[in-house]
Enzyme design. Structure first.
Site: not given
Ligand code: ASP
Length: 318
Positions: A180, A208-211, A231-232, A234
């Site tokens: 990301t 699903r929606v992340g951060d 990133t990471g 979420g």
């Molecule tokens: N933060 C992103 C999510 O959880 C994933 C990522 O950083 O690769 O959707």
């Protein structure tokens, strides 16, 4: 010497020499103050933003056009075209932007549109809203002249089919599954803006929606203090409103590095060590100082400053 002060500039020699050759060839003059940082080894994207900033382009435009490089890159499996699909085989994208005035825009679960950070900027600038989701976001894009594109490449389709054989949902720790791109840009007027764009975690549940598109979690800017992006995993960033936390910690006097470290440790302290996952933050303060911190080793970020685009390794909790 404290380890935190020892940021390794890996690959910087070769990158710098190829970059400086390019820049000399163009009679290039950098603008001293401007700076662009972005998550992971997003070299070309960060360079694009840095060069735009050097030309005097505003931070928000530089960030959106910088991350567009990754959105259009089919090899990046966590962003835009070529991003990994959800478990039903559909690629759904999330993005947000925020500028120095505190204005922001976001889109979530968008299908068949490549440049979703640009779309988030359009939501911010051309609608009375901050966030559009799913079909509404898609229809808005079409009405603004965006092209429809099938985001699933042959390669991502193949990988998804292979995944279906086991259907094991296990987000991998580093770049294999998290690239990301989150970007922060300080422009010549000393204004900070940012953008964050992703296809989310590979083989996530449908919907699903992340951060990443959530203002305060994936990205936050307060131009009086600075900005941060995440990133990471979420879900973990969302639980601590991570980017907002980093900016608030800088407001209380922490350096960008210290603020990222404290925000990462907030997550670490409420998770067991057997449960391995990655979260990383990068941050920039009003003076243009930058910092980062991650849970697991292996996270790097790009830093464009004074005409040089360097990859930096981040100190980690483990
Ligand atoms: N933060 C992103 C999510 O959880 C994933 C990522 O950083 O690769 O959707």
């Amino acid at each position: 010497m404290k380890r935190r002060n020892f940021i390794f500039d890996i690959f910087s020699i070769s990158l710098m020499s190829s970059l400086s050759t390019r820049l000399k060839a163009k009679n290039f003059n950098f603008t001293p103050m401007v700076r662009s940082i972005s998550t992971w080894k997003t070299t070309e994207a960060n360079l694009k933003a840095g060069l735009l900033l050097d030309k005097g382009i505003d931070g928000l435009t530089a960030a959106v056009e910088g991350v567009a490089v990754e959105e259009e890159n089919p090899k990046n499996t966590t962003v835009g075209f070529g991003g990994a699909p959800d478990r039903t085989g559909k690629v759904t994208l999330d993005a947000c932007v925020m500028n120095h005035l505190g204005d922001c825009g976001a889109v979530v679960a968008v299908e068949n549109i490549v440049n979703v950070a640009r779309l988030a900027k359009d939501v911010m600038e051309k609608t009375p809203h901050v966030m559009l989701a799913g079909k509404g976001a898609h229809d808005f894009a079409i009405s603004e002249g965006y092209k429809q594109t099938d985001l699933l490449t042959e390669k991502s389709k193949e990988d998804w089919k292979k995944w279906l054989e086991s259907e094991q949902y296990k987000p991998i720790i580093n770049i294999e599954n998290h690239d990301t791109i989150g970007m922060l840009c300080l422009d010549k007027n000393k204004n900070i803006s940012g953008a964050c764009t992703t296809s989310g975690l590979a083989y996530k549940m449908r919907g699903r929606v992340g951060d990443s598109p959530i203002i305060g979690s994936g990205l936050f800017i307060d131009n009086k203090v600075g900005g941060a992006v995440a990133t990471g995993l979420g879900e973990e960033v969302l639980k601590t409103v991570g980017s907002f936390l980093v900016v608030e910690l800088m407001r209380q006097g922490k350096s960008p590095h210290e603020a990222c470290e404290a925000a990462v440790k907030r997550i670490v302290s409420s998770n067991s060590q057997e449960n391995k996952f990655q979260v990383a933050y990068i941050a920039m303060n009003k003076d243009g100082d930058v910092g980062s911190y991650s849970i697991e080793p292996g996270f790097t970020y790009m830093d464009y400053f004074k005409g040089e685009n360097k990859e930096k390794i981040t100190e980690s909790a483990f």
